[in-house]
Design a protein around this motif. Structure first.
Motif, short mmCIF file in Angstrom:
data_model
loop_
_atom_site.label_atom_id
_atom_site.label_comp_id
_atom_site.label_asym_id
_atom_site.label_seq_id
_atom_site.Cartn_x
_atom_site.Cartn_y
_atom_site.Cartn_z
N CYS A 162 0.86 -1.29 -0.02
CA CYS A 162 0.05 0.01 0.00
C CYS A 162 0.78 1.17 0.06
CB CYS A 162 -1.03 -0.05 1.11
SG CYS A 162 -1.91 1.34 1.46
N LEU A 164 -0.47 4.40 0.41
CA LEU A 164 -0.99 5.45 1.42
C LEU A 164 -0.19 5.46 2.61
CD1 LEU A 164 -4.80 5.41 0.32
CD2 LEU A 164 -2.87 6.85 -0.41
N LYS A 165 -0.66 6.43 3.53
CA LYS A 165 0.12 6.51 4.71
C LYS A 165 -0.90 6.80 5.86
CE LYS A 165 4.66 6.99 3.46
NZ LYS A 165 4.63 5.91 2.40
N CYS A 166 -1.86 6.20 6.12
CA CYS A 166 -2.79 6.13 6.92
C CYS A 166 -2.01 6.12 8.36
CB CYS A 166 -3.87 5.30 6.88
SG CYS A 166 -4.89 5.29 5.47
N TYR A 168 -2.51 5.34 11.43
CA TYR A 168 -2.54 4.37 12.44
C TYR A 168 -2.35 3.10 11.88
CZ TYR A 168 -6.46 3.61 9.20
OH TYR A 168 -7.27 3.63 8.04
N CYS A 169 -1.78 2.86 10.67
CA CYS A 169 -1.71 1.66 9.81
C CYS A 169 -0.41 1.24 9.89
CB CYS A 169 -2.42 1.89 8.40
SG CYS A 169 -2.48 0.16 7.84
N VAL A 171 0.68 -1.42 7.81
CA VAL A 171 0.52 -2.17 6.54
C VAL A 171 1.55 -1.94 5.70
CG1 VAL A 171 -0.76 -2.88 4.41
CG2 VAL A 171 -1.83 -3.26 6.55
N GLN A 206 -4.68 -3.97 -1.06
CA GLN A 206 -5.07 -3.28 0.02
C GLN A 206 -5.52 -2.05 -0.39
OE1 GLN A 206 -4.46 -4.00 3.18
NE2 GLN A 206 -3.21 -5.74 2.92
N THR A 207 -5.51 -1.38 -1.44
CA THR A 207 -6.36 -0.18 -2.20
C THR A 207 -6.47 -0.76 -3.51
OG1 THR A 207 -4.11 0.89 -2.77
CG2 THR A 207 -5.16 1.48 -0.70
N HIS A 240 -10.58 1.72 -1.94
CA HIS A 240 -10.32 3.02 -1.15
C HIS A 240 -11.07 4.23 -1.69
CE1 HIS A 240 -8.45 6.54 0.76
NE2 HIS A 240 -7.95 5.80 1.68
N ARG A 279 -6.75 10.24 5.92
CA ARG A 279 -7.33 9.21 4.97
C ARG A 279 -7.64 10.07 3.74
NH1 ARG A 279 -7.95 4.23 5.12
NH2 ARG A 279 -10.19 4.13 4.26
#
Ligand code: 5AD
Ligand code: SF4
Length: 430
Positions: A162, A164-166, A168-169, A171, A206-207, A240, A279
């Protein structure tokens, strides 16, 4: 995180009676990896068993998305100490996201009886680990076999990682940035699975809807998979909200084999929290997206994920999340308590355990109540059902449905919905 074990598979004719037990924690991506691992073992004449004591090899496919998931995988590995004492020739493989995060050095030090550690980023190298432990693949490599839990549903991974850089995540750290498989590889995999008897393909990533390979977009890929012979229904997860475009809504409106269902994680109903989570959308933007999707597919069922107790979440933030359950019209929602996954102080939990628990309970109650409302709205409607047995199947919106008679396994049929009980619809084949 659920622990799942693969169902026993039929023995390979004439093959040696060696068995592998694969214990899978975590998400669909791990399930798909476990299926690939099972296939690698089968090529060596192994059968899959869910009975640890009968196994000659054990694979623990781990998850680390929340602390609890990691703890469960670790205690499962710990319990294998006794198995190894009883099966000194047996091989233990630890794979997946917790293996990636904790590392080979740590795991082998803590659990010296583990033979191989293969992280989620390196899952393609699982074959090398097998060769190290069991020797090269025998010449008698069998063709692809159908190893799926539901005999009709097969998973095809279209991307790993993935980008992205959420906030809390974990992954992106354990699985790395997004890497897309080529359309040719995706089509070959899905076609092989359909040929082996699958009726429904689930594209995984994941996305998943961020897919882009050369000129091939996600929508283009969907069209190509939809054209494969034998396919009855196509699903994908998890998309997503940032990556749905007009091209996708056009495909959704047109292609009836594309399931009228989406698992679209929203995480929070509060703009402040969504921003802190990075997000990339607001509550209003998410709802506007749902409206666009439902304009294209009016009967679209949507499920979601929520996190409660994100650092700094106020009562007001939480009320915004609670209100979103009904407003979003979610058929179901997975609700999680925030679990810190880094040592960064700004990411430490600030909400007390009791408050977090209270919010989770309220949210779960709202979700349950809303699910019933949504399910009851299906009564009187005609649903396209893909039957698994003569009396059981799933609707395009992914509701379980029972009939007294008349379904044909592996075939689609129209059913008039007469009632709803717990999480299951019932009706009559038309
Ligand atoms: N704490 C709680 N829930 C989390 N999820 C991911 N990371 C965390 C975390 N640190 C949840 C999200 C995601 C789902 C797979 O797990 O809701 O969508
Ligand atoms: Fe994690 Fe966000 Fe990527 Fe999902 S989109 S895997 S939540 S970073």
């Amino acid at each position: 995180m659920q622990k799942r074990q693969n169902p026993a598979s039929p023995p390979v004719p004439g093959g040696p009676a060696r068995r592998v037990c694969i214990i899978t924690f975590g998400c669909q991506m791990n399930e798909a990896d476990s299926e690939a691992i099972a296939a690698a073992f089968r090529r060596r004449g192994y059968t899959v068993t869910d009975e640890l004591k009968k196994a000659d090899a054990v694979v623990v496919n781990t998850c680390t998305v929340r602390q609890r998931a990691e703890d469960k995988a670790i205690s499962q590995i710990g319990r294998l100490r006794v198995w190894k004492e009883k099966h000194p020739e047996g091989k233990i493989f630890v794979v997946g996201c917790a293996a990636q995060k904790l590392g080979e050095k740590y795991l082998k030090h803590r659990f010296p009886f583990v033979d191989e550690v293969v992280g989620a980023k390196a899952i393609e190298q699982f074959e090398d680990a097998l060769i190290t432990q069991l020797g090269p693949t025998p010449e008698t490599e069998t063709a692809h076999q159908n190893l799926f839990r539901s005999p009709q549903t097969a998973y095809t991974t279209i991307m790993r990682g993935c980008s992205l850089k959420c906030s809390y995540c974990i992954v992106p750290a354990v699985r790395g940035p997004a890497v897309f498989l080529s359309p040719a590889a995706v089509l070959a995999d899905a076609a092989a699975k359909l040929k082996a008897g699958a009726k429904e393909i689930v594209l995984l990533g994941q996305t998943v809807n961020s897919y882009k390979h050369g000129k091939t977009t996600f929508s283009e890929l969907l069209k190509q998979v939809l054209a494969l012979p034998g396919l009855q229904r196509l699903r994908f997860m998890s998309p997503h909200p940032l990556y749905f475009d007009a091209e996708f809504t056009a495909v959704l409106a047109r292609e009836k084999k594309l399931a009228r269902y989406m698992h679209l994680p929203v995480q929070s109903g509060s703009d402040r929290i969504l921003k802190a989570m990075r997000r990339g959308y607001t509550r209003g933007e998410y709802l506007a997206l749902l409206a666009r999707l439902r304009a294209a597919a009016p009967d679209l069922a949507v499920s979601t994920d929520f996190i409660v107790g994100y650092p700094g979440e106020t009562e007001e933030d939480f009320r915004d999340t609670l209100a979103l359950v009904a407003e979003g019209g979610f058929t179901l929602a997975y609700c999680f308590k925030y679990s810190p996954r880094t040592d960064r102080p700004e990411m430490a939990a600030t909400i007390s355990g009791a408050v977090m628990e209270g919010r989770l309970e309220k949210l779960l109650a709202a979700v349950k109540n809303n699910s019933r409302v949504i399910l009851n709205k299906r009564i009187g409607k005609i649903e396209e059902v893909l039957f698994e047995t003569a009396t059981y199947g799933r609707t395009s919106g992914n509701f379980a449905l029972r009939v007294a008679e008349g379904g044909t396994p592996g075939k689609m049929a129209e059913v008039l919905v007469a009632g709803a009980e717990k999480n299951t619809l019932n009706g009559k084949v038309l």
